[in-house]
Design a protein around this motif. Sequence first.
Motif, PDB file in Angstrom:
ATOM      1  N   GLU A  63      -2.029  -4.250 -14.668  1.00  0.00           N
ATOM      2  CA  GLU A  63      -0.587  -3.991 -14.696  1.00  0.00           C
ATOM      3  C   GLU A  63       0.167  -5.207 -14.162  1.00  0.00           C
ATOM      4  O   GLU A  63      -0.127  -5.695 -13.072  1.00  0.00           O
ATOM      5  CB  GLU A  63      -0.249  -2.772 -13.826  1.00  0.00           C
ATOM      6  CG  GLU A  63      -0.696  -1.462 -14.423  1.00  0.00           C
ATOM      7  CD  GLU A  63       0.037  -1.135 -15.724  1.00  0.00           C
ATOM      8  OE1 GLU A  63       1.242  -1.460 -15.842  1.00  0.00           O
ATOM      9  OE2 GLU A  63      -0.606  -0.565 -16.624  1.00  0.00           O
ATOM     10  N   ALA A  64       1.137  -5.650 -14.929  1.00  0.00           N
ATOM     11  CA  ALA A  64       1.886  -6.858 -14.554  1.00  0.00           C
ATOM     12  C   ALA A  64       2.794  -6.602 -13.353  1.00  0.00           C
ATOM     13  O   ALA A  64       2.847  -7.411 -12.420  1.00  0.00           O
ATOM     14  CB  ALA A  64       2.698  -7.347 -15.740  1.00  0.00           C
ATOM     15  N   SER A  65       3.508  -5.470 -13.358  1.00  0.00           N
ATOM     16  CA  SER A  65       4.432  -5.244 -12.243  1.00  0.00           C
ATOM     17  C   SER A  65       3.695  -4.568 -11.087  1.00  0.00           C
ATOM     18  O   SER A  65       2.835  -3.698 -11.294  1.00  0.00           O
ATOM     19  CB  SER A  65       5.623  -4.401 -12.692  1.00  0.00           C
ATOM     20  OG  SER A  65       5.167  -3.194 -13.222  1.00  0.00           O
ATOM     21  N   ILE A  66       4.010  -5.002  -9.874  1.00  0.00           N
ATOM     22  CA  ILE A  66       3.295  -4.528  -8.689  1.00  0.00           C
ATOM     23  C   ILE A  66       3.590  -3.044  -8.438  1.00  0.00           C
ATOM     24  O   ILE A  66       4.745  -2.626  -8.365  1.00  0.00           O
ATOM     25  CB  ILE A  66       3.697  -5.356  -7.448  1.00  0.00           C
ATOM     26  CG1 ILE A  66       3.387  -6.847  -7.669  1.00  0.00           C
ATOM     27  CG2 ILE A  66       3.016  -4.822  -6.197  1.00  0.00           C
ATOM     28  CD1 ILE A  66       1.919  -7.216  -7.686  1.00  0.00           C
ATOM     29  N   VAL A  67       2.533  -2.261  -8.334  1.00  0.00           N
ATOM     30  CA  VAL A  67       2.661  -0.827  -8.049  1.00  0.00           C
ATOM     31  C   VAL A  67       2.714  -0.664  -6.530  1.00  0.00           C
ATOM     32  O   VAL A  67       1.857  -1.208  -5.818  1.00  0.00           O
ATOM     33  CB  VAL A  67       1.452  -0.066  -8.634  1.00  0.00           C
ATOM     34  CG1 VAL A  67       1.499   1.407  -8.271  1.00  0.00           C
ATOM     35  CG2 VAL A  67       1.383  -0.261 -10.147  1.00  0.00           C
ATOM     36  N   PRO A  68       3.699   0.081  -6.009  1.00  0.00           N
ATOM     37  CA  PRO A  68       3.798   0.235  -4.543  1.00  0.00           C
ATOM     38  C   PRO A  68       2.536   0.865  -3.937  1.00  0.00           C
ATOM     39  O   PRO A  68       1.903   1.713  -4.564  1.00  0.00           O
ATOM     40  CB  PRO A  68       5.004   1.168  -4.368  1.00  0.00           C
ATOM     41  CG  PRO A  68       5.781   1.058  -5.639  1.00  0.00           C
ATOM     42  CD  PRO A  68       4.780   0.753  -6.722  1.00  0.00           C
ATOM     43  N   LEU A  69       2.236   0.451  -2.729  1.00  0.00           N
ATOM     44  CA  LEU A  69       1.064   0.942  -2.009  1.00  0.00           C
ATOM     45  C   LEU A  69       0.999   2.471  -1.987  1.00  0.00           C
ATOM     46  O   LEU A  69      -0.049   3.069  -2.246  1.00  0.00           O
ATOM     47  CB  LEU A  69       1.114   0.381  -0.575  1.00  0.00           C
ATOM     48  CG  LEU A  69       0.046   0.805   0.403  1.00  0.00           C
ATOM     49  CD1 LEU A  69      -1.335   0.393  -0.086  1.00  0.00           C
ATOM     50  CD2 LEU A  69       0.314   0.191   1.781  1.00  0.00           C
ATOM     51  N   GLU A  70       2.128   3.109  -1.682  1.00  0.00           N
ATOM     52  CA  GLU A  70       2.090   4.573  -1.552  1.00  0.00           C
ATOM     53  C   GLU A  70       1.818   5.255  -2.892  1.00  0.00           C
ATOM     54  O   GLU A  70       1.182   6.310  -2.945  1.00  0.00           O
ATOM     55  CB  GLU A  70       3.391   5.088  -0.913  1.00  0.00           C
ATOM     56  CG  GLU A  70       3.362   6.572  -0.549  1.00  0.00           C
ATOM     57  CD  GLU A  70       2.038   7.042   0.118  1.00  0.00           C
ATOM     58  OE1 GLU A  70       1.507   8.091  -0.332  1.00  0.00           O
ATOM     59  OE2 GLU A  70       1.527   6.387   1.050  1.00  0.00           O
ATOM     60  N   VAL A  71       2.264   4.630  -3.994  1.00  0.00           N
ATOM     61  CA  VAL A  71       1.978   5.193  -5.333  1.00  0.00           C
ATOM     62  C   VAL A  71       0.479   5.103  -5.626  1.00  0.00           C
ATOM     63  O   VAL A  71      -0.136   6.051  -6.120  1.00  0.00           O
ATOM     64  CB  VAL A  71       2.802   4.457  -6.415  1.00  0.00           C
ATOM     65  CG1 VAL A  71       2.343   4.852  -7.816  1.00  0.00           C
ATOM     66  CG2 VAL A  71       4.298   4.754  -6.238  1.00  0.00           C
ATOM     67  N   LYS A  72      -0.120   3.983  -5.259  1.00  0.00           N
ATOM     68  CA  LYS A  72      -1.571   3.828  -5.454  1.00  0.00           C
ATOM     69  C   LYS A  72      -2.334   4.889  -4.648  1.00  0.00           C
ATOM     70  O   LYS A  72      -3.260   5.526  -5.151  1.00  0.00           O
ATOM     71  CB  LYS A  72      -2.034   2.443  -4.995  1.00  0.00           C
ATOM     72  CG  LYS A  72      -1.578   1.316  -5.901  1.00  0.00           C
ATOM     73  CD  LYS A  72      -1.951  -0.017  -5.265  1.00  0.00           C
ATOM     74  CE  LYS A  72      -1.452  -1.185  -6.116  1.00  0.00           C
ATOM     75  NZ  LYS A  72      -1.439  -2.447  -5.376  1.00  0.00           N
ATOM     76  N   ALA A  73      -1.948   5.053  -3.389  1.00  0.00           N
ATOM     77  CA  ALA A  73      -2.636   6.017  -2.518  1.00  0.00           C
ATOM     78  C   ALA A  73      -2.484   7.433  -3.076  1.00  0.00           C
ATOM     79  O   ALA A  73      -3.448   8.204  -3.125  1.00  0.00           O
ATOM     80  CB  ALA A  73      -2.083   5.927  -1.099  1.00  0.00           C
ATOM     81  N   GLU A  74      -1.284   7.755  -3.528  1.00  0.00           N
ATOM     82  CA  GLU A  74      -1.041   9.098  -4.074  1.00  0.00           C
ATOM     83  C   GLU A  74      -1.833   9.308  -5.372  1.00  0.00           C
ATOM     84  O   GLU A  74      -2.361  10.395  -5.614  1.00  0.00           O
ATOM     85  CB  GLU A  74       0.464   9.290  -4.312  1.00  0.00           C
ATOM     86  CG  GLU A  74       0.875  10.635  -4.880  1.00  0.00           C
ATOM     87  CD  GLU A  74       0.531  11.823  -3.975  1.00  0.00           C
ATOM     88  OE1 GLU A  74       0.283  11.622  -2.777  1.00  0.00           O
ATOM     89  OE2 GLU A  74       0.503  12.964  -4.502  1.00  0.00           O
ATOM     90  N   PHE A  75      -1.928   8.283  -6.183  1.00  0.00           N
ATOM     91  CA  PHE A  75      -2.711   8.366  -7.421  1.00  0.00           C
ATOM     92  C   PHE A  75      -4.171   8.698  -7.089  1.00  0.00           C
ATOM     93  O   PHE A  75      -4.767   9.611  -7.677  1.00  0.00           O
ATOM     94  CB  PHE A  75      -2.605   7.027  -8.170  1.00  0.00           C
ATOM     95  CG  PHE A  75      -3.284   6.984  -9.512  1.00  0.00           C
ATOM     96  CD1 PHE A  75      -3.220   8.062 -10.400  1.00  0.00           C
ATOM     97  CD2 PHE A  75      -3.975   5.837  -9.917  1.00  0.00           C
ATOM     98  CE1 PHE A  75      -3.833   8.004 -11.648  1.00  0.00           C
ATOM     99  CE2 PHE A  75      -4.590   5.773 -11.165  1.00  0.00           C
ATOM    100  CZ  PHE A  75      -4.529   6.859 -12.032  1.00  0.00           C
ATOM    101  N   VAL A  76      -4.744   7.973  -6.127  1.00  0.00           N
ATOM    102  CA  VAL A  76      -6.133   8.235  -5.732  1.00  0.00           C
ATOM    103  C   VAL A  76      -6.277   9.671  -5.224  1.00  0.00           C
ATOM    104  O   VAL A  76      -7.211  10.392  -5.598  1.00  0.00           O
ATOM    105  CB  VAL A  76      -6.610   7.225  -4.662  1.00  0.00           C
ATOM    106  CG1 VAL A  76      -7.979   7.620  -4.117  1.00  0.00           C
ATOM    107  CG2 VAL A  76      -6.654   5.805  -5.239  1.00  0.00           C
TER     108      VAL A  76
END
Length: 312
Positions: free
Chosen positions: A30-43
């Motif tokens: 993904e070109a645009s940086i995904v926020p840390l909290e979005v990554k954690a919530e996805f996991v």
Amino acid sequence: MTLPMVVADDTLPSAVTIYEVGPRDGLQNEASIVPLEVKAEFVRRLVAAGLQVVEVTSFVHPRWVPQLADASELIERLDLRGVADMPVLVPNERGLDRALAAGARHIAIFASATESFARANLNRGLDEQYAMFEPVVARARDAGVRVRAYLSMCFGDPEEGAVPLDQVVVAGGRLVDMGATQLSLGDTIGVATAGHVAALIDAFAAARIDVSSLAMHFHDTYGQALANVLASLRSGITTFDASAGGLGGCPYAKSATGNLATEDLVWMLRGLGIDTGVDLGELVRASVWMADQLGRPSPSRVVNALAAPSPR
Ligand code: MG
């Protein structure tokens, strides 16, 4: 929710482990940086959907993959001792240092079956890649950390064309001898077809490499991923890599890699009566949520079919 009728095939394995790669293999494209909290919530949502192994990030140098520069912070936010196994990718000893400091219990290294891709991706020849990985694997094993080895370009290479079976078995054997406990055979450019897959697995078995230590990593670039999964199941493979929502395989992204979508895999396995532990509805909701965060639809056929309003 529409689900396939279950017609079990008792010649196939009764259960399969899905090794989820979306948060790492998917998001790194993904070109645009995904926020840390979005990554954690996805996991968290993937684990809540029943995925038991989720590769969460990579300790590659932030200069190469800025998207995953927050690897240590992400791990801090996740429960590495919880219900799911959360491996992390480690490219070299420096990456291992960071992963161990963050508390990783399971790592993955990324090797190539071809000279061209080793040079392109690792800036090293084949022999040099083993020299780079040897201390990584040895130190990880000494620390009681499990090691998966990805082997890329197992079927075809963009520069070298078809890759000989023997060459792949020799490369995989080196990684197993080094101490890798699982070998993920990658069809990086998606050119494998079912007979080729069966032949490669047979070649590993003939070299006395335990088929239970193999995982298959298919890309759907040419629409062959599920056919290749079925061929692998017939050869006794019980671990498959897949990416929730088909992340990393977005047809709109230039960097499209065509990862097999986890939902598409779960749909087929469910129809075959093969247990994955995954709740398909929950998984689709997680992928739709992530697609919303990224601002574009998932390329997964099953996500689109199940998330669409039902026809009347
Ligand atoms: Mg992939």
